[in-house]
Enzyme design. Sequence first.
Site, PDB file in Angstrom:
ATOM      1  CB  SER A  12      22.093  -0.309  -7.131  1.00 37.68           C
ATOM      2  OG  SER A  12      22.358  -1.589  -7.677  1.00 37.68           O
ATOM      3  CB  CYS A  74      20.311  -0.292 -11.840  1.00 33.90           C
ATOM      4  SG  CYS A  74      19.519  -1.056 -10.444  1.00 33.90           S
ATOM      5  CB  CYS A 185      19.507  -9.044 -11.929  1.00 34.00           C
ATOM      6  SG  CYS A 185      20.493  -8.423 -10.554  1.00 34.00           S
ATOM      7  CG  HIS A 187      25.029  -8.610  -9.334  1.00 37.05           C
ATOM      8  ND1 HIS A 187      24.516  -7.344  -9.508  1.00 37.05           N
ATOM      9  CD2 HIS A 187      25.961  -8.518  -8.357  1.00 37.05           C
ATOM     10  CE1 HIS A 187      25.110  -6.520  -8.663  1.00 37.05           C
ATOM     11  NE2 HIS A 187      25.988  -7.205  -7.949  1.00 37.05           N
TER      12      HIS A 187
HETATM   13  N1  DGL Z   1      21.698  -3.549  -9.951  1.00 36.68           N
HETATM   14  C1  DGL Z   1      20.578  -4.301  -9.415  1.00 36.68           C
HETATM   15  C2  DGL Z   1      19.684  -4.758 -10.584  1.00 36.68           C
HETATM   16  O1  DGL Z   1      20.130  -4.900 -11.717  1.00 36.68           O
HETATM   17  C3  DGL Z   1      21.023  -5.485  -8.582  1.00 36.68           C
HETATM   18  C4  DGL Z   1      21.665  -5.095  -7.274  1.00 36.68           C
HETATM   19  C5  DGL Z   1      20.726  -4.353  -6.347  1.00 36.68           C
HETATM   20  O2  DGL Z   1      19.768  -4.960  -5.813  1.00 36.68           O
HETATM   21  O3  DGL Z   1      20.939  -3.162  -6.138  1.00 36.68           O
HETATM   22  O4  DGL Z   1      18.520  -4.965 -10.378  1.00 36.68           O
END
Ligand code: DGL
Length: 269
Positions: A12, A74, A185, A187
């Site tokens: 994302s 993601c 996730c 991050h």
């Molecule tokens: N990339 C998203 C995940 O790994 C986190 C950031 C978002 O909410 O888009 O779930």
Amino acid sequence: MSDSRPIGIFDSGIGGLTVARAIRRELPREDLIYFGDTARLPYGTKSEQTVSRYAHQIAQFLLRRDVKVLVVACNTASAVALPALEKSLEIPVLGVIEPGVIGAVKATKTNCIGVIGTVATIESNAYSQALHEQNHVLEVVSVACPLFVPLAEEGLLDGSIAEAIAHRYLDTFGSAGIDTLILGCTHYPYLTPVIEKVVGRRIALVDSGSETAHILTNLLQEKQMTAKDSSEGRLTVLLTDLPRRFREVGARFLGQPLDDIGLVSLAHD
Ligand code: DGL
């Protein structure tokens, strides 16, 4: 046999560069095209239908770039769109849920595993289902940690604010008896020090990104699809928006400066 086509990775935003970093470490000769949908971030608070539609658009975009395999970095997109992507695409598709689950099942001794992720990921139950497919006696405790994404983006990786937020989400695990926690996730690996501080060092933290890189390596070797070229692979980063500070935050996630960046539009997909 070898295959010099690039590996497509999407997220994302730029958080998935943590996954690209793990892949580059394991597969330094591969060309990577990283697609970050920065214009439509975050996915973690959006509906399943919307995230699925975005994921299909991006997959089609990357297919036109002739990628040999698609890595859905993601967690949210993996949680809600992976089965449909696997069905509709002719190239191998790898999400981050299963690799994380395999890593956690290997690590647990108590058969009690915690999962943290975005609201969409936790509500999808994708981790919990995948864990139970591996072992139906597992006890799974899942907690959504929505504020962890902005914390990591802001670089607030430790200190009183990060600790207070971590306590708010993670104190639940204190009495749950987990011995393994999946960082579900993109991050969250950046918050490892504060997460460890709050849950304690006895709990093994599983980073889906590095597990995904191992599984991708095996997949390419099995299918004889690794790149033959002995020179270092190229990383191209394509974003749908160039947000303020993306270079700085992206370089932190990737562990090196972001050089080759392009701005792209999905308007016609
Ligand atoms: N990339 C998203 C995940 O790994 C986190 C950031 C978002 O909410 O888009 O779930």
